[in-house]
Scaffold this motif. Structure first.
Motif, mmCIF file in Angstrom:
data_model
loop_
_atom_site.group_PDB
_atom_site.id
_atom_site.type_symbol
_atom_site.label_atom_id
_atom_site.label_comp_id
_atom_site.label_asym_id
_atom_site.label_seq_id
_atom_site.Cartn_x
_atom_site.Cartn_y
_atom_site.Cartn_z
ATOM 1 N N GLU A 119 0.802 -1.216 0.000
ATOM 2 C CA GLU A 119 0.000 0.000 0.000
ATOM 3 C C GLU A 119 0.829 1.257 0.000
ATOM 4 O O GLU A 119 0.371 2.314 -0.367
ATOM 5 C CB GLU A 119 -0.836 0.062 1.263
ATOM 6 C CG GLU A 119 -1.776 -1.062 1.372
ATOM 7 C CD GLU A 119 -2.409 -1.092 2.732
ATOM 8 O OE1 GLU A 119 -2.084 -0.221 3.554
ATOM 9 O OE2 GLU A 119 -3.214 -1.983 2.961
ATOM 10 N N SER A 167 -8.006 -2.624 2.880
ATOM 11 C CA SER A 167 -7.541 -1.498 3.695
ATOM 12 C C SER A 167 -8.427 -0.259 3.553
ATOM 13 O O SER A 167 -8.287 0.692 4.319
ATOM 14 C CB SER A 167 -6.091 -1.156 3.357
ATOM 15 O OG SER A 167 -5.999 -0.803 1.994
ATOM 16 N N ARG A 190 -4.780 2.544 0.760
ATOM 17 C CA ARG A 190 -4.087 1.753 -0.248
ATOM 18 C C ARG A 190 -3.281 2.681 -1.161
ATOM 19 O O ARG A 190 -2.248 2.315 -1.712
ATOM 20 C CB ARG A 190 -5.140 1.001 -1.051
ATOM 21 C CG ARG A 190 -4.573 0.060 -2.053
ATOM 22 C CD ARG A 190 -5.715 -0.781 -2.595
ATOM 23 N NE ARG A 190 -5.316 -1.470 -3.785
ATOM 24 C CZ ARG A 190 -6.162 -2.069 -4.596
ATOM 25 N NH1 ARG A 190 -7.452 -2.040 -4.327
ATOM 26 N NH2 ARG A 190 -5.726 -2.693 -5.656
#
Ligand SMILES: [Zn+2]
Length: 507
Positions: free
Chosen positions: A30, A123, A394
């Motif tokens: 990420e 996420s 992300r």
């Protein structure tokens, strides 16, 4: 008032500062912006940032800081360091579903704050919280307190064992000593019990006072649940909160009480009949204590989390107040980004909080601060430094209106994040429907469309609807997503037909 830690300010060399904006990032994919953005490339020059100080700013602006006494323990300077580390596992409340306790991991540590991640989920659902938050608990807490633990996706509920999970995945649990012991309001008076009824303000739509139930009690807080509504409206508050009132309060104060959804004759709602029909009790009126007024006044300065980009804390001004809330303006930004926050929100802090806790503070935008190199792609939104992304952590940055949390196109999209729990298969949903302790206290039936499938629907009829202010066109499926994205949203329940008695009160 505690003074900001000058040493920290002076010790920051330029490189450190840049790193600090990115925080102690988790070493994961990420971290790399997918869209090739160089998010910190137009950070205000170090000289400009170092030159900024609250003291000088307040003098320049002829402004005053919000006195530190106005802040609660959860908002004020922490007494302990943030000892959490990236990767540690814990249990905690899902902010979008306050009745749900989940397996969480620390994805990022920044000053006294944490980015928490739902194990097994994308996420984009990550959220930020303070290290001293009452919403987080050590591994094993749910079992000990008989709360249902929402396990990582892909695991079977009957097979999940914390210790095996930690061992198999070589994970570390967050040590108990890192969690704050809460007793700021003293113990919960024993008169408050799970299942009891009260009248409570809908925090997403504060002009409404509704029939509600205590769905859970943890330490000094209770979980308010609105009868026959889904748990996305639930919230935790302490017993002195101005949001909770005894049964009969509306009548005494000439306010309209919103009956439970589907109540046969909402205009003639009777507590006596309802308590009898549901075989429940009201919380005794004498145990309610009102907290003194919050004391924030317009023009006071403070530090506030920017909900559109919750990794950031900005220099902010109180521009309006009401009984329970304050309206926050981010200095140097357009007023379209202003929003109302609860006066007891853990996302506001006294000036100097960032400095003392080692969190970057986003200072007011000044055109001269931004040095843009020729040919460099930068976010076109005035004031935006390209940090954060509308699609969550992300992407650590953006350089176009498309990814910018502040662009006009994205301001309208605040409800687009899908509900994490709706990702699951129907089978999982059914098994999860028992996660809430309030399951027998209330029920829901939106033609089977929504996930809360409770065993014995009670008093459910045609859904009575609340009108949405200026948002009549919202897609029904989108409604129950992203409601916790507080901010520009006018709280709403269902679009379309409004019941005669439950129209949104304009105020
Ligand atoms: Zn931007």
């Amino acid at each position: 008032m505690k003074q900001p830690n000058r040493k920290r300010k002076l010790s920051m060399d330029s490189k450190e500062h840049l790193n600090q904006d990115g925080c102690l990032e988790q070493a994961e994919e990420e971290k790399k912006p997918r869209d090739g953005a160089t998010p910190l490339s137009h950070v205000p020059s170090v000289a400009a940032q170092e030159a900024w100080s609250w003291e000088q700013y307040l003098t320049e602006q002829k402004a005053i800081a919000a006195p530190v006494e106005l802040f609660s323990k959860d908002q004020s300077f922490p007494e302990h360091e943030n000892g959490f580390q990236v990767g540690m596992r814990l249990e905690g409340i899902d902010p979008r579903h306050p009745s749900v306790f989940c397996v969480l991991s620390v994805a990022e540590v920044c000053g006294y704050r944490l980015r928490l991640h739902f194990d097994g989920y994308l996420s984009c659902y990550d959220f930020w919280t303070n290290a001293g938050s009452p919403d987080i608990h050590p591994v094993g807490w749910c079992e000990k307190t008989k709360h249902e633990l929402h396990i990582p996706k892909g695991y079977r509920k009957d097979k999940f064992v914390w210790m095996d999970y930690l061992k198999a995945c070589k994970l570390q649990n967050a040590p108990k000593k890192l969690f704050r012991n809460r007793s700021s309001n003293g113990p919960m008076p024993k008169e408050f019990q799970v299942g009891m009824k009260l009248e409570a303000v809908d925090r997403k739509n504060p002009s409404l006072v509704c029939v509600a139930t205590i769905a859970d009690i943890v330490e000094d807080r209770l979980l308010v649940h609105f009868d026959n509504w889904d748990d996305s409206y639930d919230y935790w508050c302490d017993v002195n909160s101005p949001y909770v009132q005894p049964v009969g309060w509306c009548q005494e104060n000439g306010r309209t009480l919103i009956a439970p959804q589907g109540y046969p004759d909402p205009e003639n709602f009777s507590w006596t009949e309802y308590l009898e029909a549901t075989q429940t009790n009201a919380v005794p009126a004498k145990v309610f204590k009102m907290r003194p007024p919050h004391g924030f006044l317009p023009s006071m300065r403070l530090e506030a989390v920017d909900r559109r980009n919750p990794r950031l804390i900005r220099v902010a001004t109180v521009i309006d107040v009401d009984e329970q809330r304050l309206k926050v303006h981010f200095d140097g930004w357009d007023h379209k980004y202003d929003y109302w926050m609860d006066a007891d929100s853990p996302d506001i802090h006294p000036i100097g909080w960032c400095d003392i806790t080692g969190h970057p503070l986003e200072v007011p935008y000044r055109a001269n601060d931004v040095k843009i190199l020729p040919g460099q792609a930068v976010c076109p939104t005035p004031g935006c430094r390209g940090i954060g992304h509308i699609r969550g952590p992300r992407y650590s940055g953006h350089h176009s209106a498309f990814g910018c949390p502040y662009s006009d196109m994205n301001l309208k999209k605040e409800a687009t994040l899908h509900d994490r729990l709706r990702e699951q298969t129907q089978a999982n949903l059914e098994s999860d429907s028992s996660h809430s302790r309030s399951k027998n206290l209330c029920s829901l039936n939106f033609n089977g469309k929504h996930e809360k499938v409770n065993s014995q629907p009670r008093l459910v009829q045609q859904a009575k609807c609340l009108k949405i202010k200026g948002k009549e066109d919202i897609d029904l499926d989108n409604l129950f997503r992203g409601l916790s994205v507080a901010g520009g949203w006018v709280g709403c329940r269902l679009p379309g037909a409004s019941s005669s008695s439950r129209q949104h009160e304009s105020h």
